[in-house]
Structures are given as C-alpha cells and as structure tokens.
Scaffold this motif. Structure first.
Motif, PDB file in Angstrom:
ATOM      1  N   LEU A 157      52.586  49.503  40.134  1.00  0.00           N
ATOM      2  CA  LEU A 157      52.108  48.583  41.130  1.00  0.00           C
ATOM      3  C   LEU A 157      52.002  47.192  40.425  1.00  0.00           C
ATOM      4  O   LEU A 157      52.441  46.320  40.846  1.00  0.00           O
ATOM      5  N   GLN A 210      51.854  41.708  47.399  1.00  0.00           N
ATOM      6  CA  GLN A 210      51.740  43.163  46.558  1.00  0.00           C
ATOM      7  C   GLN A 210      50.188  43.068  45.799  1.00  0.00           C
ATOM      8  O   GLN A 210      49.631  44.198  46.073  1.00  0.00           O
ATOM      9  N   TRP A 262      56.675  50.380  51.014  1.00  0.00           N
ATOM     10  CA  TRP A 262      56.822  49.351  50.032  1.00  0.00           C
ATOM     11  C   TRP A 262      56.153  48.077  50.714  1.00  0.00           C
ATOM     12  O   TRP A 262      55.520  47.373  50.434  1.00  0.00           O
ATOM     13  N   GLY A 321      52.791  48.342  51.930  1.00  0.00           N
ATOM     14  CA  GLY A 321      51.878  48.783  51.026  1.00  0.00           C
ATOM     15  C   GLY A 321      51.144  50.361  51.352  1.00  0.00           C
ATOM     16  O   GLY A 321      50.045  50.481  50.896  1.00  0.00           O
TER      17      GLY A 321
END
Length: 492
Positions: A174, A212, A412, A415
């Motif tokens: 990640l 992200q 994705w 998260g």
C-alpha cells in the motif's frame, strides 16, 4: 465494605484478553478443540484462582454510575473499578474518550481500542480503587449478559485464529502504491513541464495518492504494524502529515471519540456538523423546536453535493487541523505538516512558482474531497443516530454502521472501509482480515436479532442524500410545528 479476593486483581485485565473460553473456530467456521480451561468472570470475582492479594473496596453499579462527570470519572474494566479522573488529561486517546465512558462498563471498549495490554496494565495499576460487588453482574443491568458473553467469545475465537496479526507485506505494498503515484507525478512535470493537460494528469495522480494516504494513515492510527508502537506512530506521521499535510494528533483525537461512541450525539464529533447539517432524528427536532435555522435545512441534501463533497478536505479538515495544532501548541505536528508544504515547494515550485504550487496543492485536495467524503459518510449518516443509551458494544456498533458489498474495486476504492461493521467492532484488526471475520460477525448478529446491513456501493452513496432529506423533513416539522412527523419521544 471490603471483599477479600484471592487472585491478583491487577492481572485480570490481561487475563480477560488472553483466556479462550468455549468452542473455537477455524477460518472456515468449523469448531476446533479448546486448548484452555474455562475461567469465568464469576470465578474471577469470587477468588478461585488461588493467588493471594490485598482486599479491595467493592461497589455496586448504582454507586459507580454516579461517577460520570468530568471532575469525577470511574470506569469498570473486567469487573475492576478504576478512578481515571486525574489521568484523563494525560490519556493518549484524549480526555473526552474517558469522559464519554465514565460511570460505565468499558471492558469491550477498552479491549477494542488497545493493542498492547502489557503496557496499558502499567498505567492502570495506580488507578485501581476497587471491584464490583460479587452479587453484581459484570455489566450494567440494561445489557444482555448472553449477548455480551457471546461477543467476547467471538473475540477470543478471532484471537485464536490470529485475525489480529498484521501482514507487513500488505501495508508495504500500500505504501509502495503511494510512492509510485507521487513519483509518476514528479516525472511528468519534470519531463513534460507545467502545461494545463499535464497539470490535470499530475493532479489526478496526486489526488489518488492523497486518498490512499488517508486510508493508510487510518490503518496506522489503529494498528501496531511494527514490533514497537513508536514505529507505527512514525509511519502515521509520515503518511498523514508529510504526504497529506494534516495533523495526526487532530485526527486521532476526533477518531478515537468516533469509535468509542459511534453516532451518539453529541459525543461523536463526526455527527455534530454545527450549522451546516442536521443529522439523524434527534438533532433536527432539537434545532427545529429551538427555531434554529443557520441555513435552509430543507435543501441540505443539495448543500451536501455543492458544499460538503468538494470542501470537506480542502477547507474543513485543513482548518480544523491547523486550529488544533495552533491552539494546543503541537509543535511536532506543525513541523511535520510544514514538511508537506516544503516538499511541494521544492519539487513543484520551479515549474509553478509559490502561488501556483499552493493552487496545485488545493486543487488536488479539491479533487480528493468527494472521494473521501462519500466513503467516510456512506456507512454512518444513513444509520441510527441517538443520544447515549449505554448499549452493549456489539449493538452500538452494528446499529450505527453498515457494510458495502465486497469486490476488488470496492475494497481498493474504499480502503476496505466497506467493512465498517467489522472495523468498528475490532478497530485494531488489520483490514486484510475483515472479509474473513465478516461471516462470523454476521452469524452472531443473526443469533441475537441484530440487523447486519450490507448494500451496493452506489446505493450506499445515494443513501447519504436520502438520509439528509429525511432529517430535513423532521427539522421542518419541528420548525413549523406541523407535528406530522414529530413525536415527544424524539426530544433530547
């Protein structure tokens, strides 16, 4: 009144998290043999472990519940009574977290929020003042003992399945994703310059990176990814402050309260939107009865799209973060956040100048904001919001959260916050294990008649606006005193 217990009371905190009672389950849900003897809370209270210690004061729930004020805070953890009044201002999670739980059994809350029980035990020792009277139940009388016991059994099962163990490779990948996105943005501007088309592509790459980063710092805020927590805190500062430009102290202070008292008004800061929105069923009626009208709440679902989506990150988050850092003199956070802006001025300044770099930073945040806003609000705004009812941990979290269907994209894109039920029940569980424990959580909810809500992603997004419209209708009825939807039960 004194009660002579025969085992080490200060050790019970750890024992509660380490005992494995009853039937255990493998990852596929099949039972396996229990390797430890059963030790019940009653045995603990009645001193059957055979280890001598000094006598402790004993208290009834009626007495404990009186100590629920900011200047007088008692907690019950695993039948032990702690006076946390003097400790509250030094609590790493913030004083408000303890104040919100004062006068209550905080066993499940405590276990959910703390990873290193050995460390926490050292802080609790001097705060121990007594224990529950042996004739008292382990939880307040309004809670179902069977439900609480079954949830604690589930947690022990998940511990036996190693569901709280972190896979470092997962988080390394990640973080690598973020570094790749940031590097691509830099290579584009260095190679192609600062034309408007290049700037758009750079902004999109950086916006994805920012989102992200938001999800990853959220993980670091809950988890001890490395062997020592100081490394975890360092990683959160790098991701949240250096890569996003926000204060970790501000985030942790708010987020701890959100997890401890999810959707409980006004204890959860995430459901108190001030003058902008009225949420749930209670707040709209309160505002309406008091003739409070900062904006036309009838149109708040439209304001959400026009104001909430684009401005949550660039305006609200940044102002709140800066305000806390300045007022509380968080110099370390100020230095880390400054490094975010310095890095951008060094890398993008030669192409955009100082003013242009600032515009780039906030344009990226503007692009990021709708994504973060939808993901963070979809699982809570449409769910139950209420004043404090002191329900058990399982009921509180399941009623206040919902899940979104699993897919590679949904995992994705959100998260893994599409598993909000599991995340709120087990905040220190790494997100790569949520899908493994979801069937067991869903089964427990069905066993106790709790609705386990799961919906498609787009439906979850739409439910935010639908919930805002419903709350607006309640506000209108109270404000104009039509009475068609307002009942006396909704008064705060």
């Amino acid at each position: 009144m004194k009660f002579e217990d025969k085992h080490a009371g200060n050790g019970s905190l750890l024992e509660e998290g380490q005992q494995y009672l009853g039937e255990k389950y493998q990852a596929n849900g099949k039972p396996v043999a229990n390797g430890r003897g059963e030790v019940s809370v009653k045995q603990e209270a009645n001193g059957k472990c055979g280890m001598p210690r000094k006598s402790l004061n004993v208290y009834s729930w009626q007495e404990i519940q009186k100590h629920n004020q900011e200047a007088d805070q008692w907690l019950v953890i695993n039948r032990k009574v702690y006076d946390v009044t003097g400790w509250a201002n030094r609590h790493p999670g913030g004083s408000q977290v303890l104040n919100h739980c004062a006068g209550e059994d905080a066993t499940d809350i405590f276990r959910a929020m703390h990873q290193d029980l050995d460390l926490v035990k050292l802080y609790l020792k001097p705060l121990l003042i007594g224990e529950l009277s042996p004739e008292e139940p382990s939880q307040e009388r309004n809670k179902s003992p069977q439900l609480v016991e079954d949830f604690q059994e589930l947690r022990r099962t998940l511990e036996a399945m190693n569901m709280f163990s972190v896979n470092p490779v997962f988080f390394f990948l990640l973080f690598t994703q973020i570094l790749i996105l940031e590097t691509l943005a830099l290579l584009m501007v260095w190679h192609f310059g600062s034309g408007w088309l290049v700037t758009v592509f750079i902004s999109l790459l950086l916006a994805i990176s920012q989102v992200q980063c938001f999800f990853l710092q959220h993980d670091f805020g809950h988890l001890c990814v490395f062997t020592k927590s100081k490394w975890n805190h360092l990683m959160q500062k790098i991701v949240m402050s250096h890569f996003k430009g926000l204060s970790t102290s501000w985030w942790n202070y708010r987020h701890s309260q959100h997890h401890v008292k999810t959707n409980i008004y006004p204890k959860d800061p995430d459901v108190d939107m001030g003058a902008l929105f009225v949420l749930g069923e209670l707040q709209p009626v309160k505002f309406g009865k008091k003739k409070i009208r900062y904006i036309n709440y009838e149109k708040q679902h439209l304001y959400f799209y026009m104001v909430g989506l684009p401005l949550l990150t660039p305006v609200y988050f940044n102002l709140a973060s800066m305000q806390m850092m300045y007022l509380r003199r968080y110099w370390a956070d100020i230095a880390w956040v400054s490094s975010f802006y310095i890095r951008h001025f060094i890398t993008f300044g030669p192409f955009y100048g100082i003013f242009g770099t600032i515009l780039l930073i906030y344009f990226v945040k503007f692009l990021e904001s709708p994504w973060v806003t939808l993901v963070t609000q979809m699982s809570h705004v449409p769910m139950k919001m209420n004043k404090e009812e002191n329900q058990d941990w399982l009921s509180t979290q399941v009623l206040a959260t919902c899940n979104v269907e699993q897919s590679f994209f949904n995992d994705w894109f959100t998260g893994h916050q599409n598993f909000q039920i599991e995340h709120h029940l087990f905040p220190i569980m790494p997100r790569h294990n949520y899908h493994k424990v979801a069937p067991l959580v869903r089964s427990l909810c069905a066993q106790h008649g709790l609705q386990y809500v799961k919906k498609p992603l787009l439906e979850a997004f739409g439910d935010i606006a639908r919930a805002l419209k419903k709350s607006a209708a309640l506000w209108m009825d109270a404000y104009y005193e039509t009475g068609s939807r307002v009942s006396t039960s909704t008064h705060m």
